[in-house]
Design an enzyme around this catalytic site. Structure first.
Site, mmCIF file in Angstrom:
data_model
loop_
_atom_site.group_PDB
_atom_site.id
_atom_site.type_symbol
_atom_site.label_atom_id
_atom_site.label_comp_id
_atom_site.label_asym_id
_atom_site.label_seq_id
_atom_site.Cartn_x
_atom_site.Cartn_y
_atom_site.Cartn_z
ATOM 1 N N GLY A 226 -10.138 -0.134 9.674
ATOM 2 C CA GLY A 226 -9.500 -0.404 10.953
ATOM 3 C C GLY A 226 -8.435 -1.477 10.803
ATOM 4 O O GLY A 226 -8.257 -2.034 9.722
ATOM 5 N N ASP A 227 -7.750 -1.721 11.921
ATOM 6 C CA ASP A 227 -6.686 -2.724 11.954
ATOM 7 C C ASP A 227 -7.190 -3.881 12.810
ATOM 8 O O ASP A 227 -7.475 -3.686 14.002
ATOM 9 C CB ASP A 227 -5.436 -2.071 12.569
ATOM 10 C CG ASP A 227 -4.265 -3.028 12.647
ATOM 11 O OD1 ASP A 227 -4.493 -4.252 12.788
ATOM 12 O OD2 ASP A 227 -3.122 -2.548 12.576
ATOM 13 N N PHE A 228 -7.351 -5.064 12.209
ATOM 14 C CA PHE A 228 -7.980 -6.154 12.968
ATOM 15 C C PHE A 228 -7.104 -6.711 14.088
ATOM 16 O O PHE A 228 -7.561 -7.507 14.891
ATOM 17 C CB PHE A 228 -8.566 -7.237 12.064
ATOM 18 C CG PHE A 228 -7.665 -7.867 11.016
ATOM 19 C CD1 PHE A 228 -6.370 -8.265 11.296
ATOM 20 C CD2 PHE A 228 -8.181 -8.115 9.735
ATOM 21 C CE1 PHE A 228 -5.569 -8.873 10.325
ATOM 22 C CE2 PHE A 228 -7.387 -8.712 8.749
ATOM 23 C CZ PHE A 228 -6.073 -9.089 9.059
ATOM 24 N N GLN B 122 6.305 -14.100 0.075
ATOM 25 C CA GLN B 122 5.778 -12.740 0.248
ATOM 26 C C GLN B 122 5.107 -12.445 1.578
ATOM 27 O O GLN B 122 4.785 -11.284 1.852
ATOM 28 C CB GLN B 122 4.808 -12.410 -0.880
ATOM 29 C CG GLN B 122 3.596 -13.312 -0.922
ATOM 30 C CD GLN B 122 2.635 -12.925 -2.027
ATOM 31 O OE1 GLN B 122 2.358 -11.755 -2.214
ATOM 32 N NE2 GLN B 122 2.139 -13.899 -2.759
ATOM 33 N N ASP C 47 -11.443 -3.444 6.671
ATOM 34 C CA ASP C 47 -10.074 -3.578 6.124
ATOM 35 C C ASP C 47 -9.282 -2.332 6.511
ATOM 36 O O ASP C 47 -9.828 -1.383 7.089
ATOM 37 C CB ASP C 47 -10.123 -3.779 4.589
ATOM 38 C CG ASP C 47 -8.951 -4.618 4.077
ATOM 39 O OD1 ASP C 47 -7.789 -4.210 4.285
ATOM 40 O OD2 ASP C 47 -9.193 -5.675 3.462
ATOM 41 N N HIS D 289 -3.973 -17.253 5.987
ATOM 42 C CA HIS D 289 -2.761 -17.779 5.326
ATOM 43 C C HIS D 289 -1.642 -16.735 5.202
ATOM 44 O O HIS D 289 -0.528 -17.065 4.855
ATOM 45 C CB HIS D 289 -3.100 -18.424 3.968
ATOM 46 C CG HIS D 289 -3.349 -17.470 2.843
ATOM 47 N ND1 HIS D 289 -3.427 -17.894 1.527
ATOM 48 C CD2 HIS D 289 -3.567 -16.124 2.807
ATOM 49 C CE1 HIS D 289 -3.653 -16.852 0.759
ATOM 50 N NE2 HIS D 289 -3.742 -15.775 1.492
ATOM 51 N N ASP D 290 -1.967 -15.466 5.518
ATOM 52 C CA ASP D 290 -0.934 -14.416 5.475
ATOM 53 C C ASP D 290 -0.087 -14.383 6.746
ATOM 54 O O ASP D 290 0.929 -13.685 6.779
ATOM 55 C CB ASP D 290 -1.600 -13.026 5.349
ATOM 56 C CG ASP D 290 -2.250 -12.816 3.989
ATOM 57 O OD1 ASP D 290 -1.799 -13.431 3.007
ATOM 58 O OD2 ASP D 290 -3.221 -12.032 3.922
ATOM 59 N N TYR E 44 0.798 -1.217 0.000
ATOM 60 C CA TYR E 44 0.000 0.000 0.000
ATOM 61 C C TYR E 44 0.837 1.277 0.000
ATOM 62 O O TYR E 44 0.312 2.366 0.183
ATOM 63 C CB TYR E 44 -0.971 -0.007 1.197
ATOM 64 C CG TYR E 44 -1.872 -1.235 1.223
ATOM 65 C CD1 TYR E 44 -2.257 -1.860 0.032
ATOM 66 C CD2 TYR E 44 -2.330 -1.782 2.411
ATOM 67 C CE1 TYR E 44 -3.068 -2.990 0.041
ATOM 68 C CE2 TYR E 44 -3.153 -2.910 2.430
ATOM 69 C CZ TYR E 44 -3.507 -3.511 1.235
ATOM 70 O OH TYR E 44 -4.310 -4.617 1.247
HETATM 71 N N1 SAM Z 1 -10.486 -11.335 1.808
HETATM 72 C C1 SAM Z 1 -10.032 -10.865 0.512
HETATM 73 C C2 SAM Z 1 -10.072 -11.960 -0.521
HETATM 74 O O1 SAM Z 1 -10.233 -13.135 -0.167
HETATM 75 O O2 SAM Z 1 -9.944 -11.625 -1.701
HETATM 76 C C3 SAM Z 1 -8.635 -10.249 0.561
HETATM 77 C C4 SAM Z 1 -7.533 -11.176 0.950
HETATM 78 S S1 SAM Z 1 -5.955 -10.376 1.036
HETATM 79 C C5 SAM Z 1 -4.881 -11.732 0.846
HETATM 80 C C6 SAM Z 1 -5.788 -9.972 2.751
HETATM 81 C C7 SAM Z 1 -6.587 -8.732 3.167
HETATM 82 O O3 SAM Z 1 -6.364 -8.502 4.578
HETATM 83 C C8 SAM Z 1 -6.173 -7.474 2.449
HETATM 84 O O4 SAM Z 1 -7.296 -6.838 1.914
HETATM 85 C C9 SAM Z 1 -5.510 -6.645 3.536
HETATM 86 O O5 SAM Z 1 -5.614 -5.256 3.345
HETATM 87 C C10 SAM Z 1 -6.247 -7.108 4.776
HETATM 88 N N2 SAM Z 1 -5.493 -6.838 6.000
HETATM 89 C C11 SAM Z 1 -4.193 -7.112 6.228
HETATM 90 N N3 SAM Z 1 -3.821 -6.717 7.454
HETATM 91 C C12 SAM Z 1 -4.932 -6.170 8.023
HETATM 92 C C13 SAM Z 1 -5.191 -5.571 9.294
HETATM 93 N N4 SAM Z 1 -4.225 -5.486 10.210
HETATM 94 N N5 SAM Z 1 -6.431 -5.136 9.547
HETATM 95 C C14 SAM Z 1 -7.423 -5.231 8.596
HETATM 96 N N6 SAM Z 1 -7.232 -5.796 7.375
HETATM 97 C C15 SAM Z 1 -6.002 -6.253 7.098
#
Ligand code: SAM
Length: 342
Positions: free
Chosen positions: A231-233, A302, A205, A251-252, A142
């Site tokens: 927000g930040d989850f 990544q 998000d 998975h991230d 971003y």
């Molecule tokens: N859920 C969507 C999909 O399946 O297409 C997006 C998946 S993408 C791999 C992960 C998402 O998590 C991104 O949109 C990212 O901005 C969001 N994300 C990452 N860290 C976050 C946080 N701390 N708080 C809120 N959202 C977050």
């Protein structure tokens, strides 16, 4: 033909060449060749080269390769798109994967070039591929509007393509409200409200993402039932909901961060509320389904995360009071897991 020549290791040869085919697809997509051919009769290489601004000899070879790969049809009149190319590879096709193809070329390709280092070091390779590595991996996506738009378009294309399968993997009609954590462009949310007209979905998000969602909004019925909250989850309060959705989010992250997130979800979840996960679920022995195993390598280069098996997800969920874990293998790009807070 000698016996050894007759037994060429076709699988190995195909894998050895796999990257050439991927790159041919990526370059044709980058040059928007499939867009140029949409709704047109067969075109000659010279005309396509002229329109795209490329060499005739290079374009002809690329077009022939695409035809050989089944992406184009070639007749004496020239080249045309197949139905599947029109649907998936044109940038405005109904289920366009164009965004993901461009993301694969511009982002994943440089990362996979450093796969050897990723395997040696066990970490993501953004610094080698792009000369920098932010603390939080999403800051890498971003930091610029262009990279963010590309990432969101890539997420949107897969989410839109898989949304129906995910939304119908279980009967979710008993839930009145859902919160799609990390819900990005809202592609799944919009599909959910079409299928469950009594459902309201909050897409949660990061602020950078929420500020950029308008480009991806569909027109049509029930769109008012989807709202966006930033927000930040890991840090902020989560919106209240009967169902929390985590699609391609777990998975991230490594287990430690998943525990932080799931404990926050568990704290706001009332008994009977649920979590819906959408991920590529590995078999317990992690030996089948090469697409999912390769996706786990994709996570290595990544992110801090990985793909997990059904029992690994179950163990993570049960530690936070989520039981009755049901897994629906869709055998496609995303599987679904539903569980309930007890
Ligand atoms: N859920 C969507 C999909 O399946 O297409 C997006 C998946 S993408 C791999 C992960 C998402 O998590 C991104 O949109 C990212 O901005 C969001 N994300 C990452 N860290 C976050 C946080 N701390 N708080 C809120 N959202 C977050």
């Amino acid at each position: 033909v000698s016996e050894s020549a007759a037994k060429l290791p076709s699988k190995i040869l195909e894998l050895m060449d796999g990257f050439r085919a991927s790159k041919a697809l990526f370059v044709a997509s980058k040059l928007k060749i499939f867009d140029h051919l949409k709704d047109k009769g067969p075109l000659k290489a010279v005309d396509i080269a002229d329109e795209v601004g490329t060499s005739v000899c290079g374009t002809e070879r690329l077009l022939d390769a695409c035809a050989g790969l089944g992406l184009l049809e070639k007749t004496t009149q020239g080249y045309s798109n197949t139905d599947s190319t029109n649907t998936y590879l044109t940038s405005d096709g109904e289920y366009s994967l164009h965004g993901y193809v461009i993301h694969s070329n511009d982002h994943l390709w440089p990362l996979f070039t450093n796969l050897e280092s990723a395997v040696k070091e066990g970490t993501r390779q953004n610094h080698r591929a792009f000369g920098k590595k932010a603390e939080d991996l999403f800051k890498d996506y971003y930091h610029s509007q262009e990279v963010k738009q590309r990432f969101m378009a890539a997420m949107h294309s897969i989410a839109h393509l898989t949304a129906r399968d995910v939304a119908t993997a279980f009967d979710l009609s008993r839930f009145r409200s859902a919160c799609d954590l990390g819900g990005c462009t809202g592609a799944l949310a919009h599909e959910l409200v079409q299928i469950y007209p009594n459902l309201k979905v909050t897409v949660f998000d990061l602020p950078e993402v929420i500020a950029n969602t308008s480009y991806f909004q569909p027109s049509g019925q029930h769109t008012a039932q989807v709202t966006f909250v930033s927000g930040d989850f890991f840090k902020d309060n989560l919106p209240e909901a009967d169902l929390y959705i985590l699609s391609r989010v777990l998975h991230d992250w490594p287990d430690e961060k998943i525990h932080v997130l799931l404990s926050k979800v568990s704290a706001v979840c009332k008994p009977g509320c649920g979590i819906l996960l959408a991920e590529m679920v590995l078999d317990d022995e992690k030996k089948n389904r090469s697409t999912a195993l390769l996706q786990s390598l994709n996570m290595l280069v990544q992110t801090e995360g990985k793909e997990r098996s059904g029992s690994e997800y179950q163990a993570l969920l049960e530690q936070h009071g989520f039981t009755n874990v049901k897994i629906r293998m869709r055998g496609n790009l995303l599987d679904a897991i539903l569980c309930v807070k007890t």
